[in-house]
Design a protein around this motif. Structure first.
Motif, PDB file in Angstrom:
ATOM      1  N   UNK A 105     -35.046  62.096  53.386  1.00  0.00           N
ATOM      2  CA  UNK A 105     -35.335  63.119  54.399  1.00  0.00           C
ATOM      3  C   UNK A 105     -34.716  64.480  54.090  1.00  0.00           C
ATOM      4  N   UNK A 106     -33.516  64.495  53.492  1.00  0.00           N
ATOM      5  CA  UNK A 106     -32.889  65.774  53.140  1.00  0.00           C
ATOM      6  C   UNK A 106     -33.726  66.550  52.134  1.00  0.00           C
ATOM      7  N   UNK A 107     -34.242  65.835  51.130  1.00  0.00           N
ATOM      8  CA  UNK A 107     -35.064  66.478  50.113  1.00  0.00           C
ATOM      9  C   UNK A 107     -36.369  66.993  50.712  1.00  0.00           C
ATOM     10  N   UNK A 108     -36.930  66.255  51.661  1.00  0.00           N
ATOM     11  CA  UNK A 108     -38.160  66.698  52.305  1.00  0.00           C
ATOM     12  C   UNK A 108     -37.920  67.972  53.108  1.00  0.00           C
ATOM     13  N   UNK A 109     -36.832  68.014  53.854  1.00  0.00           N
ATOM     14  CA  UNK A 109     -36.533  69.219  54.642  1.00  0.00           C
ATOM     15  C   UNK A 109     -36.278  70.405  53.721  1.00  0.00           C
ATOM     16  N   UNK A 110     -35.540  70.183  52.652  1.00  0.00           N
ATOM     17  CA  UNK A 110     -35.260  71.257  51.695  1.00  0.00           C
ATOM     18  C   UNK A 110     -36.552  71.822  51.107  1.00  0.00           C
ATOM     19  N   UNK A 111     -37.452  70.931  50.734  1.00  0.00           N
ATOM     20  CA  UNK A 111     -38.728  71.375  50.165  1.00  0.00           C
ATOM     21  C   UNK A 111     -39.564  72.125  51.196  1.00  0.00           C
ATOM     22  N   UNK A 112     -39.563  71.662  52.429  1.00  0.00           N
ATOM     23  CA  UNK A 112     -40.330  72.312  53.491  1.00  0.00           C
ATOM     24  C   UNK A 112     -39.845  73.737  53.732  1.00  0.00           C
ATOM     25  N   UNK A 113     -38.531  73.918  53.734  1.00  0.00           N
ATOM     26  CA  UNK A 113     -37.970  75.221  54.073  1.00  0.00           C
ATOM     27  C   UNK A 113     -37.999  76.204  52.915  1.00  0.00           C
ATOM     28  N   UNK A 114     -37.702  75.737  51.709  1.00  0.00           N
ATOM     29  CA  UNK A 114     -37.526  76.651  50.581  1.00  0.00           C
ATOM     30  C   UNK A 114     -38.744  76.742  49.667  1.00  0.00           C
ATOM     31  N   UNK A 115     -39.731  75.893  49.896  1.00  0.00           N
ATOM     32  CA  UNK A 115     -40.917  75.917  49.054  1.00  0.00           C
ATOM     33  C   UNK A 115     -42.133  76.263  49.907  1.00  0.00           C
ATOM     34  N   UNK A 116     -42.659  75.268  50.624  1.00  0.00           N
ATOM     35  CA  UNK A 116     -43.842  75.487  51.466  1.00  0.00           C
ATOM     36  C   UNK A 116     -44.135  74.203  52.220  1.00  0.00           C
ATOM     37  N   UNK A 117     -45.026  74.292  53.188  1.00  0.00           N
ATOM     38  CA  UNK A 117     -45.449  73.075  53.880  1.00  0.00           C
ATOM     39  C   UNK A 117     -46.182  72.152  52.915  1.00  0.00           C
ATOM     40  N   UNK A 118     -45.838  70.878  52.953  1.00  0.00           N
ATOM     41  CA  UNK A 118     -46.447  69.891  52.074  1.00  0.00           C
ATOM     42  C   UNK A 118     -47.272  68.863  52.842  1.00  0.00           C
ATOM     43  N   UNK A 119     -47.203  68.907  54.167  1.00  0.00           N
ATOM     44  CA  UNK A 119     -47.805  67.843  54.973  1.00  0.00           C
ATOM     45  C   UNK A 119     -49.169  68.268  55.485  1.00  0.00           C
ATOM     46  N   UNK A 120     -50.182  67.536  55.080  1.00  0.00           N
ATOM     47  CA  UNK A 120     -51.522  67.718  55.621  1.00  0.00           C
ATOM     48  C   UNK A 120     -51.684  66.761  56.793  1.00  0.00           C
ATOM     49  N   UNK A 121     -52.006  67.311  57.960  1.00  0.00           N
ATOM     50  CA  UNK A 121     -52.049  66.494  59.167  1.00  0.00           C
ATOM     51  C   UNK A 121     -52.921  65.264  59.041  1.00  0.00           C
ATOM     52  N   UNK A 122     -53.981  65.354  58.270  1.00  0.00           N
ATOM     53  CA  UNK A 122     -54.914  64.232  58.122  1.00  0.00           C
ATOM     54  C   UNK A 122     -54.305  63.050  57.388  1.00  0.00           C
ATOM     55  N   UNK A 123     -53.092  63.205  56.840  1.00  0.00           N
ATOM     56  CA  UNK A 123     -52.417  62.099  56.163  1.00  0.00           C
ATOM     57  C   UNK A 123     -51.247  61.555  56.975  1.00  0.00           C
ATOM     58  N   UNK A 124     -51.082  62.001  58.215  1.00  0.00           N
ATOM     59  CA  UNK A 124     -49.883  61.715  58.990  1.00  0.00           C
ATOM     60  C   UNK A 124     -50.085  60.577  59.988  1.00  0.00           C
ATOM     61  N   UNK A 125     -49.023  59.782  60.167  1.00  0.00           N
ATOM     62  CA  UNK A 125     -48.951  58.802  61.245  1.00  0.00           C
ATOM     63  C   UNK A 125     -47.561  58.874  61.853  1.00  0.00           C
ATOM     64  N   UNK A 126     -47.469  58.776  63.168  1.00  0.00           N
ATOM     65  CA  UNK A 126     -46.174  58.780  63.821  1.00  0.00           C
ATOM     66  C   UNK A 126     -46.113  57.713  64.902  1.00  0.00           C
ATOM     67  N   UNK A 127     -44.901  57.325  65.217  1.00  0.00           N
ATOM     68  CA  UNK A 127     -44.696  56.372  66.295  1.00  0.00           C
ATOM     69  C   UNK A 127     -44.964  57.053  67.634  1.00  0.00           C
ATOM     70  N   UNK A 128     -45.670  56.364  68.518  1.00  0.00           N
ATOM     71  CA  UNK A 128     -45.971  56.923  69.832  1.00  0.00           C
ATOM     72  C   UNK A 128     -44.698  57.333  70.560  1.00  0.00           C
ATOM     73  N   UNK A 129     -43.652  56.498  70.459  1.00  0.00           N
ATOM     74  CA  UNK A 129     -42.416  56.776  71.176  1.00  0.00           C
ATOM     75  C   UNK A 129     -41.713  58.032  70.678  1.00  0.00           C
ATOM     76  N   UNK A 130     -42.044  58.456  69.461  1.00  0.00           N
ATOM     77  CA  UNK A 130     -41.399  59.647  68.901  1.00  0.00           C
ATOM     78  C   UNK A 130     -42.166  60.925  69.218  1.00  0.00           C
TER      79      UNK A 130
END
Length: 326
Positions: free
Chosen positions: A151-176
């Motif tokens: 998770x640390x590496x993902x946050x670092x990449x998101x902030x210092x590089x660019x968004x990497x997450x395409x919504x169409x590839x995402x799944x999340x827990x309902x409770x979250x």
């Protein structure tokens, strides 16, 4: 067994909708419901949806918005309508690999602390033909993760590089989902980047390094990845860019120094704008961090080539570019 929901948003998507719905319904791990929110389509999308709903009345539930909400707001309300334990986001014009849901459920079971997961994808054209091999969806947005479960590496990449997450590839827990509502978005900051930010910041985001969707490139997309001419060249350029801005290689040229400073400044301005729009402390903290990184990169450029740096700063000041906010 956990209940699986799919949040599917549509808008004038009749041309590709049948293929996407078929790919979702033919998963090796079945989905329990597909919740569709149409954003005021004027083509035959609603007719197709009602046909599918008639065939699968226990699985497909259709709502049409009285006014056009655009993708951010439409996905927010669609996710809230879902009743499953796990919520998959889906675009109308892609196609899922048959084992997508199964691989996500296996990964959630392997990492039970995970609140949100996303995968890689491949490209296809209007006719469903493969495009841009060997470039993947991640690589097209400068994402070459060394450890997709960090998770640390993902946050670092998101902030210092660019968004990497395409919504169409995402799944999340309902409770979250409660942690992500309401969506805080802005110009150039869409729902997928917001979801990436909130769960990466919570240290509960993970990535699956498999191409589990076919992402369609066509001329009618509302948002998405731009068309690519030379996949091999683009792949190398984007890899080099990531290595530079994430500090995995040192700048070698004046352009490298400029690129690094510009990237950090643009990210700083984005999060500062979001903080001013939404007064979220996490945005302020991130913008301060990015400002400091920009200042360090700016001074490194100055030390490397003082004359060129001086000219660049004069031009920036004249054009009003990259001026720090006080």
């Amino acid at each position: 067994m956990a209940k699986i929901s799919v949040a599917l948003c549509t808008y004038n998507g009749a041309r590709f909708l049948n293929e996407q719905l078929r790919s979702i319904l033919e998963q090796t791990h079945p989905v329990d419901e597909i919740v569709v929110s149409d954003d005021g389509s004027t083509d035959s999308t609603m007719n197709l949806l009602h046909e599918w709903q008639t065939r699968y009345p226990q699985h497909i539930f259709v709502h049409q918005n009285p006014v056009n909400l655009k993708s951010n707001a439409n996905f927010e309300q669609t996710l809230q309508r879902c009743t499953g334990d796990f919520l998959f986001l889906a675009d109308q014009d892609d196609a899922w690999h048959p084992e997508k849901v199964q691989r996500f459920m296996e990964t959630f079971a392997q990492y039970p602390e995970t609140e949100a997961l996303f995968s890689d994808g491949s490209f296809m054209d209007d006719q469903g033909n493969s495009l841009h091999e060997p470039l993947s969806l991640w690589e097209s947005v400068r994402f070459f993760p060394e450890n997709p479960h960090n998770p640390d590496a993902l946050l670092h990449s998101l902030l210092f590089n660019a968004n990497f997450l395409t919504g169409a590839t995402l799944c999340l827990r309902k409770e979250s989902l409660k942690h992500a509502l309401p969506f805080r978005t802005g110009k150039g900051f869409l729902h997928d980047e917001w979801l990436a930010f909130i769960f990466a910041h919570r240290q509960t985001l993970r990535a699956i390094p498999e191409r589990l969707i076919q992402y369609r490139l066509h001329g009618q997309q509302q948002v998405g990845v731009s068309k690519i001419n030379d996949a091999v060249q683009v792949r190398q350029e984007k890899y080099d860019y990531q290595q530079l801005v994430l500090g995995q290689r040192e700048p070698r040229t004046l352009n490298d120094y400029k690129t690094k400073a510009k990237t950090y400044f643009n990210q700083y301005e984005k999060y500062l704008f979001l903080y001013r729009a939404h007064a979220l402390d996490a945005f302020k903290s991130v913008s301060d961090t990015l400002k400091n990184q920009y200042l360090q990169a700016d001074q490194a450029m100055k030390r490397n080539n003082f004359l060129a740096y001086t000219v660049l700063k004069l031009v920036d000041r004249f054009k009003g570019k990259r001026q720090l906010h006080h």
